[in-house]
Design a protein around this motif. Structure first.
Motif: not given
Length: 283
Positions: A262, A270, A266-267, A157
């Motif tokens: 993260v 980020r 997930g993104g 990621t």
């Protein structure tokens, strides 16, 4: 798992009502009423995965209560599948309750365990948390026990540049960590959703408790915003003044929870993580 039957077995009292309250991560939440007139909060984790999560949470609550029993709810019963606490009706946070919380948190943090980590295997949400008891300085402990373990799972990621940015933090951790401090007894996952405001004070729930750096709990309070945060911090400083530069170190302490987010989600986290890493290095 038959939750009412298991709850009856665990508490020794027949359950007369069990209302679902939804779910969080891998577990379900319930409000229970017992034949002896009690109302309980129940967290149920019926599957066979991550069976240490609820026992770790119960151990953390008891460990925090040993230093400040008024700051956490008492554990009524716990095993790998159920955690049972008293039901606490939520209230709106008041300035007085926030100030009480700030002073209580400072008192908790002035209780110093002998090591970083904790005497049980930890979890944060569904992710293992390396609680291996460790002496020495906080900076390498934070780098090796709280940041580095999550980088491999986050690397895809983050991408190469993002991963390298986090690696630069690890390389400079001694320069960024600030003045040495002894281990403090931490909640460990102190975002605003883990504060239960009652009629007169606040209770801390869902801990990832361990011995760590006290600025970590305060940075977590600031990460997603906490009600009455300025009052909490002002009352905290009355009891346990923070070292100079603590505000500039907030992003460093936020790296661990953001890395966890993260890995879990997930993104969408980020950008926050990389911004915090850049801010930590700039400080």
């Amino acid at each position: 798992m038959d939750v009412p039957a298991h709850l009856t077995h665990l508490t020794g009292t027949p359950i007369t009502r069990l209302d679902p309250l939804g779910h969080s991560h891998a577990w379900t939440l319930h409000r229970a009423e017992t034949a002896d007139g009690r109302t309980l909060f129940v967290k149920a984790h019926p599957d066979g995965h991550h069976t240490g999560i609820l026992t770790a949470e119960a151990a953390g609550l008891r460990w925090l209560a040993a230093a400040h029993p008024d700051l956490v709810p008492p554990v009524i019963a716990a095993d790998p599948h159920l955690l049972v606490l008293p039901w606490q009706p939520p209230h709106t946070p008041t300035p007085a309750a926030a100030e009480t919380l700030g002073r209580a948190l400072a008192t908790l943090h002035t209780d110093h365990p002998d090591t970083y980590g904790a005497p049980w295997p930890g979890y944060i949400a569904t992710l293992p948390l390396d609680n291996t008891p460790t002496t020495g300085d906080w900076a390498p402990w934070y780098a090796h026990r709280r940041l580095a373990p999550y980088l491999p799972a986050a690397a895809e990621t983050l991408g190469r540049d993002g991963t390298r940015l986090l690696e630069r933090v690890l390389d400079r951790i001694h320069d960024l960590a600030g003045p040495p401090e002894p281990p403090a007894r931490l909640h460990g996952d102190l975002w605003s959703g883990n504060i239960l405001w009652t009629d007169h004070h606040a209770l801390l729930i869902d801990p990832a408790a361990h011995g760590g750096h006290r600025e970590t709990d305060l940075a977590m309070l600031a990460l997603f915003g906490a009600p009455q945060l300025d009052r909490i911090l002002a009352a905290y400083q009355e009891i346990a003044p923070l070292n100079s530069g603590w505000r500039q170190r907030i992003p460093l302490h936020q790296l661990h929870p953001l890395l966890v987010h993260v890995v879990l989600f997930g993104g969408s986290y980020r950008g926050m993580l990389l911004s915090a890493a850049a801010s930590a290095l700039a400080a």
